[in-house]
Design a protein around this motif. Structure first.
Motif, PDB file in Angstrom:
ATOM      1  N   PRO A   8       0.749  -1.311  -0.511  1.00 47.95           N
ATOM      2  CA  PRO A   8      -0.064  -0.310   0.258  1.00 47.95           C
ATOM      3  C   PRO A   8       1.529   1.146   0.133  1.00 47.95           C
ATOM      4  CG  PRO A   8      -0.559  -1.636   1.945  1.00 47.95           C
ATOM      5  CD  PRO A   8       0.639  -1.753   1.390  1.00 47.95           C
ATOM      6  N   HIS A   9       2.669   0.807   0.055  1.00 44.02           N
ATOM      7  CA  HIS A   9       2.781   2.673   1.069  1.00 44.02           C
ATOM      8  C   HIS A   9       4.571   1.603  -0.264  1.00 44.02           C
ATOM      9  CE1 HIS A   9       0.105   4.752   3.304  1.00 44.02           C
ATOM     10  NE2 HIS A   9      -0.169   3.465   3.996  1.00 44.02           N
ATOM     11  N   THR A  10       5.253   2.799  -0.690  1.00 48.09           N
ATOM     12  CA  THR A  10       6.273   2.486  -1.115  1.00 48.09           C
ATOM     13  C   THR A  10       7.619   3.317   0.123  1.00 48.09           C
ATOM     14  OG1 THR A  10       6.239   4.828  -2.594  1.00 48.09           O
ATOM     15  CG2 THR A  10       5.452   2.341  -3.736  1.00 48.09           C
ATOM     16  N   ALA A  11       8.445   3.010  -0.453  1.00 43.95           N
ATOM     17  CA  ALA A  11       9.611   3.226   0.155  1.00 43.95           C
ATOM     18  C   ALA A  11      10.634   3.666  -0.703  1.00 43.95           C
ATOM     19  CB  ALA A  11      10.197   2.235   1.368  1.00 43.95           C
ATOM     20  N   VAL A  12      11.931   4.181  -0.023  1.00 43.46           N
ATOM     21  CA  VAL A  12      12.637   4.701  -1.113  1.00 43.46           C
ATOM     22  C   VAL A  12      14.022   4.198  -0.548  1.00 43.46           C
ATOM     23  CG1 VAL A  12      14.329   6.409  -1.372  1.00 43.46           C
ATOM     24  CG2 VAL A  12      11.693   6.618  -1.723  1.00 43.46           C
ATOM     25  N   ARG A  13      15.181   3.715  -1.948  1.00 41.17           N
ATOM     26  CA  ARG A  13      16.112   2.771  -1.348  1.00 41.17           C
ATOM     27  C   ARG A  13      17.174   4.055  -1.320  1.00 41.17           C
ATOM     28  NH1 ARG A  13      17.771  -3.153  -3.363  1.00 41.17           N
ATOM     29  NH2 ARG A  13      18.666  -1.162  -4.026  1.00 41.17           N
ATOM     30  N   VAL A  14      18.534   4.425  -1.237  1.00 38.14           N
ATOM     31  CA  VAL A  14      19.248   5.440  -1.704  1.00 38.14           C
ATOM     32  C   VAL A  14      20.763   4.010  -1.763  1.00 38.14           C
ATOM     33  CG1 VAL A  14      20.694   7.189  -1.185  1.00 38.14           C
ATOM     34  CG2 VAL A  14      18.148   6.741  -0.493  1.00 38.14           C
ATOM     35  N   ASP A  15      21.257   4.084  -3.141  1.00 41.28           N
ATOM     36  CA  ASP A  15      23.002   3.565  -3.439  1.00 41.28           C
ATOM     37  C   ASP A  15      23.325   4.671  -3.828  1.00 41.28           C
ATOM     38  OD1 ASP A  15      21.941   0.573  -3.131  1.00 41.28           O
ATOM     39  OD2 ASP A  15      20.648   0.487  -4.675  1.00 41.28           O
ATOM     40  N   ALA A  16      24.797   4.317  -3.721  1.00 37.67           N
ATOM     41  CA  ALA A  16      25.977   5.493  -3.606  1.00 37.67           C
ATOM     42  C   ALA A  16      26.247   5.228  -5.449  1.00 37.67           C
ATOM     43  CB  ALA A  16      26.959   4.856  -3.370  1.00 37.67           C
ATOM     44  N   TYR A  17      26.567   6.731  -6.093  1.00 34.60           N
ATOM     45  CA  TYR A  17      26.371   6.095  -7.513  1.00 34.60           C
ATOM     46  C   TYR A  17      27.947   5.697  -8.214  1.00 34.60           C
ATOM     47  CZ  TYR A  17      26.396   8.216 -12.166  1.00 34.60           C
ATOM     48  OH  TYR A  17      26.981   8.298 -13.352  1.00 34.60           O
ATOM     49  N   PRO A  18      28.071   5.050  -8.637  1.00 32.59           N
ATOM     50  CA  PRO A  18      29.310   4.449  -8.784  1.00 32.59           C
ATOM     51  C   PRO A  18      30.306   5.431  -9.601  1.00 32.59           C
ATOM     52  CG  PRO A  18      27.658   3.155 -10.338  1.00 32.59           C
ATOM     53  CD  PRO A  18      26.991   4.201  -9.660  1.00 32.59           C
ATOM     54  N   LEU A  19      31.030   6.157  -8.948  1.00 31.69           N
ATOM     55  CA  LEU A  19      32.769   7.330  -9.296  1.00 31.69           C
ATOM     56  C   LEU A  19      33.668   6.360 -10.696  1.00 31.69           C
ATOM     57  CD1 LEU A  19      32.716   9.870  -6.349  1.00 31.69           C
ATOM     58  CD2 LEU A  19      31.090   9.706  -8.835  1.00 31.69           C
ATOM     59  N   PRO A  20      33.851   6.751 -11.477  1.00 33.21           N
ATOM     60  CA  PRO A  20      34.725   6.128 -12.285  1.00 33.21           C
ATOM     61  C   PRO A  20      36.154   5.235 -11.081  1.00 33.21           C
ATOM     62  CG  PRO A  20      34.800   8.291 -13.032  1.00 33.21           C
ATOM     63  CD  PRO A  20      34.033   8.219 -11.856  1.00 33.21           C
ATOM     64  N   GLY A  21      36.476   4.203 -11.262  1.00 34.58           N
ATOM     65  CA  GLY A  21      37.030   3.284 -10.536  1.00 34.58           C
ATOM     66  C   GLY A  21      36.408   2.320  -9.430  1.00 34.58           C
ATOM     67  N   GLY A  22      34.781   3.340  -9.441  1.00 29.47           N
ATOM     68  CA  GLY A  22      34.443   2.130  -8.030  1.00 29.47           C
ATOM     69  C   GLY A  22      33.831   0.793  -8.843  1.00 29.47           C
ATOM     70  N   ARG A  23      33.556   0.162  -7.355  1.00 29.88           N
ATOM     71  CA  ARG A  23      32.233  -0.904  -7.818  1.00 29.88           C
ATOM     72  C   ARG A  23      31.643  -0.298  -8.337  1.00 29.88           C
ATOM     73  NH1 ARG A  23      35.558  -5.523  -7.699  1.00 29.88           N
ATOM     74  NH2 ARG A  23      33.031  -6.792  -7.675  1.00 29.88           N
ATOM     75  N   ILE A  24      30.818  -1.634  -9.133  1.00 26.91           N
ATOM     76  CA  ILE A  24      29.267  -1.328  -9.694  1.00 26.91           C
ATOM     77  C   ILE A  24      28.107  -2.850  -9.420  1.00 26.91           C
ATOM     78  CG2 ILE A  24      29.364  -0.288 -11.794  1.00 26.91           C
ATOM     79  CD1 ILE A  24      29.354  -2.170 -13.471  1.00 26.91           C
ATOM     80  N   PRO A  25      27.156  -1.587  -8.500  1.00 20.09           N
ATOM     81  CA  PRO A  25      26.234  -2.956  -7.508  1.00 20.09           C
ATOM     82  C   PRO A  25      26.022  -4.271  -8.923  1.00 20.09           C
ATOM     83  CG  PRO A  25      25.226  -0.412  -8.130  1.00 20.09           C
ATOM     84  CD  PRO A  25      26.343  -0.579  -8.996  1.00 20.09           C
ATOM     85  N   GLN A  26      26.293  -5.378  -8.007  1.00 17.86           N
ATOM     86  CA  GLN A  26      26.136  -6.200  -8.789  1.00 17.86           C
ATOM     87  C   GLN A  26      24.897  -6.817  -9.608  1.00 17.86           C
ATOM     88  OE1 GLN A  26      28.419  -8.093 -11.038  1.00 17.86           O
ATOM     89  NE2 GLN A  26      26.430  -9.468 -11.752  1.00 17.86           N
ATOM     90  N   LEU A  27      24.439  -7.030 -11.013  1.00 16.29           N
ATOM     91  CA  LEU A  27      22.639  -7.616 -11.124  1.00 16.29           C
ATOM     92  C   LEU A  27      22.924  -9.032 -11.302  1.00 16.29           C
ATOM     93  CD1 LEU A  27      20.050  -6.710 -11.867  1.00 16.29           C
ATOM     94  CD2 LEU A  27      20.333  -6.510 -14.227  1.00 16.29           C
ATOM     95  N   ASP A  28      21.761  -9.812 -10.834  1.00 18.20           N
ATOM     96  CA  ASP A  28      21.574 -11.288 -11.113  1.00 18.20           C
ATOM     97  C   ASP A  28      20.591 -10.984 -12.007  1.00 18.20           C
ATOM     98  OD1 ASP A  28      24.097 -12.545  -9.265  1.00 18.20           O
ATOM     99  OD2 ASP A  28      22.685 -11.485  -7.885  1.00 18.20           O
TER     100      ASP A  28
END
Length: 328
Positions: A8-28
């Motif tokens: 019924p109600h949504t929520a918000v999750r904050v993730d860090a933006y991957p800057l150059p050289g940083g690791r990116i979130p892994q997707l399955d």
């Protein structure tokens, strides 16, 4: 990222933006089979720092397609996966050692749902090279070798043997979008619209004998033209009323060119002058430059006025060598 979309109600999750050289979130990737209520994990490879994207079903719905791209974006692979077992394999790939690879290449399926037209960029300044491949990873034949412009498909007409696409004509005018067609058997290309105009809104007749397109330039308002399959104008179907523009008595913009400092490339810019422009006076100039790769600020489309120029400025936009329509 918005979560709880089924609640019924949504929520918000904050993730860090991957800057150059940083690791990116892994997707399955997982496929859920409704009848059996079971989930299949798709094999995306062992690299845990890669992009996985463009996920969709292949024609027929029994196989899953996706792209994977390494973190430096220099090696891209098109993958096909079995939705029953999750096993995946490479069906096409592209690499560029010194610059990033195009991460959404042309991949257009033919009617059998197994063969597809694949576009890659083999050289530093080449246009697309097109091949016909299949989902078994087999290279069937080459269509082009990077010597002609090649945009995304407008239509694939296998019955008549044509591949229709829209792209710029860099040898004649890199700001004018044209409609082309290419033979599927030998790669021979034909231009179906006039180089004088910049075109859009293409409508191709079912039998391929005629094309309707909207044509315009920076200073000439849009008109609708009927072309035949040889690129000849058959009829002017509609045009704007130029008297309305003349009655406003405002200076029209100017398209200009200048040479780059290296290599002799011709670069394009557009200049808008303020109302009541007097060549004997000095005016402040506002220059808009972005020039990120693939960007485009200078368009040969009808735009008689600029809101910055209307406030008494000279307004200039310039495109560099890395902007769209100049090769890749």
């Amino acid at each position: 990222l918005t979560t709880g979309l089924t609640e019924p109600h949504t929520a918000v999750r904050v993730d860090a933006y991957p800057l150059p050289g940083g690791r990116i979130p892994q997707l399955d990737i997982q496929v859920y089979h409704l009848p059996e209520r079971r989930t299949v994990d798709i094999d995306c490879g062992v690299n845990t720092n890669q992009y996985v994207y463009n996920i969709r079903f292949a024609p027929g719905g029994r196989r899953l397609l996706f792209h994977r791209l390494d973190r430096p974006q220099k090696h891209m692979q098109a993958m096909v996966a079995d939705i029953e077992t999750g096993a995946s394999r490479v069906v096409a790939e592209a690499s560029r050692p010194h610059t990033w690879v195009l991460n959404h290449p042309i991949m257009t399926f033919l009617k059998d749902g197994n063969r597809f037209i694949w576009g890659s960029y083999p050289g530093q300044r080449d246009w697309a090279s097109l091949d016909i491949r299949d989902l078994d990873g087999k290279h069937i034949r080459n269509l082009t070798d990077g010597n002609v412009p090649m945009g995304g498909p407008m239509r694939v007409d296998e019955d008549q043997g044509w591949y229709y696409f829209a792209d710029y004509s860099p040898k004649e005018h890199p700001l004018n979008l044209q409609l082309w067609r290419m033979r599927l058997d030998d790669g021979r290309c034909e231009q179906l619209t006039s180089s004088r105009w910049n075109h859009s809104d293409f409508y191709i007749a079912p039998d391929g004998r005629y094309v309707i397109a909207r044509a315009q330039t920076l200073t000439e308002p849009p008109r609708t033209i009927l072309y035949d399959a040889k690129g000849r104008t058959v009829a002017l179907l509609a045009e704007s009323n130029p008297k309305l523009l003349a009655e406003l008595d405002r200076p029209l913009p100017a398209l200009f060119t200048f040479p780059a400092t290296e290599g002799g490339d011709v670069l394009y810019g557009v200049l808008h002058k303020p109302v009541g422009f007097d060549a004997s006076r000095s005016y402040p100039l506002l220059l808009t430059v972005y020039n990120g790769t693939g960007s485009k600020a200078v368009h040969n489309v009808f735009k008689p006025f600029d809101h910055v120029a209307a406030r008494g400025y000279l307004a200039v936009k310039i495109d560099g060598r890395g902007t769209a329509g100049r090769g890749y």
